[in-house]
Design an enzyme around this catalytic site. Structure first.
Site, PDB file in Angstrom:
ATOM      1  N   GLY A  59      33.670 108.152  32.591  1.00 52.00           N
ATOM      2  CA  GLY A  59      33.747 108.233  34.051  1.00 52.00           C
ATOM      3  C   GLY A  59      32.477 107.683  34.651  1.00 52.00           C
ATOM      4  O   GLY A  59      31.480 107.529  33.948  1.00 52.00           O
ATOM      5  N   CYS A  86      32.103 109.126  25.939  1.00 51.44           N
ATOM      6  CA  CYS A  86      31.146 108.689  26.952  1.00 51.44           C
ATOM      7  C   CYS A  86      30.850 109.802  27.961  1.00 51.44           C
ATOM      8  O   CYS A  86      30.229 110.796  27.592  1.00 51.44           O
ATOM      9  CB  CYS A  86      31.624 107.399  27.614  1.00 51.44           C
ATOM     10  SG  CYS A  86      30.314 106.591  28.550  1.00 51.44           S
ATOM     11  N   TYR A  87      31.326 109.677  29.202  1.00 49.23           N
ATOM     12  CA  TYR A  87      31.071 110.765  30.158  1.00 49.23           C
ATOM     13  C   TYR A  87      31.616 112.083  29.601  1.00 49.23           C
ATOM     14  O   TYR A  87      30.993 113.145  29.758  1.00 49.23           O
ATOM     15  CB  TYR A  87      31.735 110.454  31.504  1.00 49.23           C
ATOM     16  CG  TYR A  87      31.514 111.539  32.535  1.00 49.23           C
ATOM     17  CD1 TYR A  87      30.300 111.642  33.196  1.00 49.23           C
ATOM     18  CD2 TYR A  87      32.512 112.475  32.821  1.00 49.23           C
ATOM     19  CE1 TYR A  87      30.075 112.644  34.122  1.00 49.23           C
ATOM     20  CE2 TYR A  87      32.293 113.485  33.742  1.00 49.23           C
ATOM     21  CZ  TYR A  87      31.082 113.567  34.393  1.00 49.23           C
ATOM     22  OH  TYR A  87      30.853 114.568  35.303  1.00 49.23           O
ATOM     23  N   HIS A 174      32.781 103.859  23.167  1.00 49.55           N
ATOM     24  CA  HIS A 174      34.206 103.859  23.525  1.00 49.55           C
ATOM     25  C   HIS A 174      35.070 103.418  22.342  1.00 49.55           C
ATOM     26  O   HIS A 174      35.227 102.227  22.108  1.00 49.55           O
ATOM     27  CB  HIS A 174      34.442 102.911  24.709  1.00 49.55           C
ATOM     28  CG  HIS A 174      33.890 103.429  25.989  1.00 49.55           C
ATOM     29  ND1 HIS A 174      34.602 104.221  26.851  1.00 49.55           N
ATOM     30  CD2 HIS A 174      32.660 103.297  26.539  1.00 49.55           C
ATOM     31  CE1 HIS A 174      33.851 104.557  27.885  1.00 49.55           C
ATOM     32  NE2 HIS A 174      32.661 104.002  27.720  1.00 49.55           N
ATOM     33  N   GLU A 176      38.177 103.411  22.195  1.00 49.91           N
ATOM     34  CA  GLU A 176      39.477 102.882  22.640  1.00 49.91           C
ATOM     35  C   GLU A 176      39.454 101.381  22.921  1.00 49.91           C
ATOM     36  O   GLU A 176      40.500 100.769  23.034  1.00 49.91           O
ATOM     37  CB  GLU A 176      39.950 103.645  23.892  1.00 49.91           C
ATOM     38  CG  GLU A 176      39.151 103.398  25.175  1.00 49.91           C
ATOM     39  CD  GLU A 176      37.882 104.245  25.297  1.00 49.91           C
ATOM     40  OE1 GLU A 176      37.387 104.712  24.259  1.00 49.91           O
ATOM     41  OE2 GLU A 176      37.387 104.405  26.424  1.00 49.91           O
ATOM     42  N   ASP A 232      61.350  95.802  33.059  1.00 52.98           N
ATOM     43  CA  ASP A 232      61.429  97.240  33.333  1.00 52.98           C
ATOM     44  C   ASP A 232      62.776  97.647  33.920  1.00 52.98           C
ATOM     45  O   ASP A 232      63.410  98.578  33.430  1.00 52.98           O
ATOM     46  CB  ASP A 232      60.305  97.678  34.295  1.00 52.98           C
ATOM     47  CG  ASP A 232      58.942  97.289  33.758  1.00 52.98           C
ATOM     48  OD1 ASP A 232      58.830  97.046  32.540  1.00 52.98           O
ATOM     49  OD2 ASP A 232      57.990  97.215  34.552  1.00 52.98           O
ATOM     50  N   LYS A 374      54.081  99.218  28.810  1.00 53.80           N
ATOM     51  CA  LYS A 374      54.913  98.005  28.809  1.00 53.80           C
ATOM     52  C   LYS A 374      55.422  97.657  27.399  1.00 53.80           C
ATOM     53  O   LYS A 374      56.596  97.351  27.221  1.00 53.80           O
ATOM     54  CB  LYS A 374      54.076  96.839  29.352  1.00 53.80           C
ATOM     55  CG  LYS A 374      54.883  95.624  29.680  1.00 53.80           C
ATOM     56  CD  LYS A 374      55.484  95.773  31.040  1.00 53.80           C
ATOM     57  CE  LYS A 374      56.150  94.549  31.548  1.00 53.80           C
ATOM     58  NZ  LYS A 374      56.618  94.765  32.924  1.00 53.80           N
TER      59      LYS A 374
END
Ligand code: XMP
Length: 518
Positions: A59, A86-87, A174, A176, A232, A374
Site C-alpha cells: 500500500g 511490503c506494507y 513483492h 506476486e 465476457d 480474464k
C-alpha cells in the site's frame, strides 16, 4: 460461484497496493481459490469466511503516517496464517510490537535478496540468493517479539521475517510480480506448506457449480443478456444457456461500429442456426448511431453518445420483451476489484456492453463471472465449448470503431477502417503472430495526404496500424512487427481499400499514448 463451493480459500486484504489483483491471480494459478477484500473487512466477517490463510497487500501509506490504513491487532491471533507483503509486512511488524522507520535509502526495482533461514517453510526450495522486486521507503527496523529474520538485502536488514509457531510470515519484497524470480513458488509455499491447502480450485468444477447455482437461483424465471460478441458477455451467455436454455433472451445491438463481418459472426454462433438454445435478437441500429454521431469529433463526446445510445436501444428492446426477472451482466473480477478502489483520473470514460440501463424492468442482476479473471473466463469458455475464435478474441472496446476513427464518424470511414483492419488481422493470423500480441488493429487517422497512383494524383486518408504487447492493458509496448508483414499489409491496404493512399505504424507505448487512439 459462492464461497461454499470453495472449501479452501485465501483471503487477500487490500491496503491500496498496485498489485493486489496479481496476488489473487498467482494464488489461483496454484489452484487455490482466492478473493480480495478491502482492509476494512471486519473480524467477524473474516471468521465467517474462514479462510485458510490471509495475505496483506502492499500500500502507499506509512504505518505511522497520518490516516494510515490499518487492521485490528486480533487479525494476528485468529489462528489463521498471515502473510504480509511490503506494507502488509510493515503493518504486521508494527501491530505485533516491532518498529517501522523511514529507511535512509529507498529500495526500488530488482534487488538481490539473501535468504538466511534455510528452514523457513516460505522459502522451501528457493535458492539462497535470488532476485526480488522491491518498492519501499519504510523498513522494519526492529523485529516484533517471537519473530526472527529470514532474509535480508544490503540495505534492508529485515527483508523477510516470521513467527512460524503462530503462522505469521512477512516479506518486504513483492512475490506476486514477475520480476521476483521465485515469487510464485514463495506464494505456493505459503498456501500449500503454511496454510495446508490442497489445491482443489479447477475450472470444470466452477462451470458445473455455476450452472447448478444459476438453475437454483433463476428457477423458471426469465433472463435478459446484452451480448456484444466479446469474450465476457459470450461466455456469460453460454453459461446461462446451459443453465436455463430458452428462458434466456440475448439482445445483440449492432451499432454499425463492429469489425468486418463481426455482427454476422455473432449471429452465426448465437442466432437460430447457432448451437445454443437461447432466444437471440439482433438489432441493426447502425443508422441511429451514425445519425447521433454526425458532426461529432471530440473523443469523449463520441464515447458518451455511443454508450448512451447503446443503453437506449437496449432498453427499447427490453421494453418490447416485457418484464424479466434477471439481467445478466458480463462483469469480471478486475471490474469488481477496481470499482472498490479509490478514484483515479479519468483518462477515458469506458463504455462496456452490459452497462446498467436505468429503465429496464428486472428484479435482480446475475453476474456469473464476477469472481473470475480474464484468463479464467477464457478457460471457462473453453470448458463450455465456446468456439476458439470467440474465446481467444482480443479485447474490443464497447464504442467499437467509433474510437478508432479520429474525428467525425461516417459510413464511408467505417467501411475503410473495417476493410483495412480485416486485411491486417488476416496477415497477422497468416504469419501466426497473434499469440504474442495483446491487441492489434487498424485505425483511421483524420489526415489526408497527397499520393500518386497509376498516373494520377490522389488525396486520400492515412491508415494507422497498431500492435501492442501487454499483459494487463494498463501499460503496453509497441510490438516490433517484422518489416515484411508491415510491408505486405501496407501494399494490400493501399491496393484493396479505396480511399487510402498511406499506411503508418504506431511505435508509441502506453504511457505516453493509450492503446486505442481515442
Ligand atoms: P486504452 O486505450 O485506455 O485501452 O489504453 C485499454 C484497454 O481497454 C480497452 N478499451 C475499452 N474497453 N470499453 C471497453 O470495454 C471502452 O470504452 C474501452 N476503451 C478502451 C482497449 O481496447 C484496451 O484493451
Amino acid at each position: 460461484m459462492s464461497r461454499s463451493d470453495a472449501a479452501e480459500m485465501i483471503l487477500v486484504l487490500d491496503f491500496g497496493g498496485q498489485y493486489n489483483q496479481l496476488i489473487a491471480r498467482r494464488v489461483r494459478e496454484n489452484h487455490v481459490y482466492c478473493e480480495v477484500y478491502p482492509h476494512t473487512l471486519s473480524l467477524d466477517r473474516i471468521r465467517e469466511l474462514a479462510p485458510r490463510g490471509i495475505i496483506l497487500t502492499g500500500g502507499p501509506n506509512s504505518v505511522y503516517g497520518q490516516g494510515a490504513v490499518t487492521a485490528p491487532k486480533e487479525l494476528f491471533s485468529l489462528g489463521i496464517p498471515v502473510l504480509g507483503i511490503c506494507y502488509g509486512a510493515q503493518l504486521m511488524a508494527h501491530l505485533c510490537g516491532g518498529r517501522v522507520e523511514t529507511a535512509p535509502t529507498s529500495e526500488y526495482g530488482k534487488t538481490e535478496v539473501d535468504i538466511t533461514d534455510k528452514a523457513s517453510l516460505l522459502f522451501d526450495g528457493i535458492p539462497t540468493k535470488n532476485i526480488c522486486w522491491m518498492s519501499h521507503t519504510d523498513y522494519i527496523s526492529v523485529l516484533p517479539t517471537r519473530f526472527h529474520t529470514t532474509a535480508n538485502t544490503p540495505v534492508c536488514p529485515i527483508a523477510a521475517m516470521e513467527n512460524p509457531a503462530e503462522g505469521l510470515y512477512a516479506v518486504q519484497f513483492h512475490p506476486e510480480v514477475m520480476h521476483t524470480e521465485h515469487g510464485t513458488e514463495i506464494l505456493r509455499n505459503f498456501v500449500y506448506h503454511v496454510c495446508k491447502c490442497m489445491g482443489t480450485w479447477r475450472m470444470d468444477s466452477f462451470v458445473q457449480k455455476a450452472i447448478e447455482e444459476l438453475r437454483k437461483k433463476i428457477g423458471t424465471g426469465r433472463a435478459l443478456c446484452a451480448l456484444s460478441g466479446g469474450v465476457d458477455s459470450s461466455v456469460a451467455a453460454v453459461l446461462l444457456s446451459k443453465a436455463i436454455g430458452s428462458q434466456l433472451t440475448c439482445v445483440f445491438v449492432d451499432h454499425g461500429l463492429l469489425r468486418k463481418d463481426e455482427g454476422d459472426e455473432v449471429e452465426a454462433v448465437f442466432g437460430t442456426s447457432g448451437t445454443y438454445d437461447v432466444n437471440f435478437i439482433r438489432i441493426n441500429a447502425r443508422d441511429r448511431f451514425y445519425a447521433k454521431l454526425k458532426g461529432v469529433t471530440e473523443p469523449e463526446a463520441k464515447r458518451k453518445i455511443i454508450g448512451e445510445e447503446f443503453i437506449r436501444v437496449f432498453e427499447e428492446a427490453a421494453h418490447e420483451i416485457g418484464a424479466v426477472d434477471f439481467l445478466v451482466q458480463g462483469t469480471i473480477y478486475p471490474d469488481v476489484i477496481e470499482s472498490g478502489l479509490g478514484k483515479s483520473a479519468v483518462i477515458k470514460s469506458h463504455h462496456n456492453v452490459g452497462g446498467l440501463p436505468d429503465h429496464v424492468d428486472f428484479k435482480e442482476i446475475v453476474e456469473p463471472l464476477r469472481l473470475l479473471f480474464k484468463d479464467e473466463v477464457r478457460a471457462a469458455g473453453r470448458e463450455l465449448g465456446v468456439p476458439d475464435d470467440l474465446v481467444d478474441r482480443q479485447p474490443f472496446p464497447g464504442p467499437g470503431l467509433g474510437i478508432r476513427i479520429i474525428g467525425e464518424v461516417t459510413a464511408e470511414k467505417v467501411h475503410i477502417v473495417q476493410e483495412a483492419d480485416a486485411i491486417y488481422r488476416e496477415e497477422i493470423a497468416k504469419a501466426g503472430l497473434q499469440k504474442n500480441l495483446g491487441q492489434y488493429f487498424a485505425a483511421l487517422t483524420n489526415m489526408r495526404s497527397v499520393g500518386v497512383m497509376g498516373d494520377g494524383r490522389t488525396y486520400d486518408y492515412a491508415i494507422v496500424l497498431r500492435a501492442v504487447e501487454t499483459s494487463d492493458f494498463m501499460t503496453a509496448e509497441a510490438a516490433q512487427l517484422p518489416w515484411e508483414i508491415l510491408s505486405r499489409v501496407t501494399t494490400r491496404i493501399v491496393n484493396e481499400v479505396r480511399g487510402v493512399n498511406r499506411v503508418l505504424y504506431d511505435c508509441t507505448g502506453k504511457p505516453p499514448a493509450t492503446i486505442e487512439l481515442e
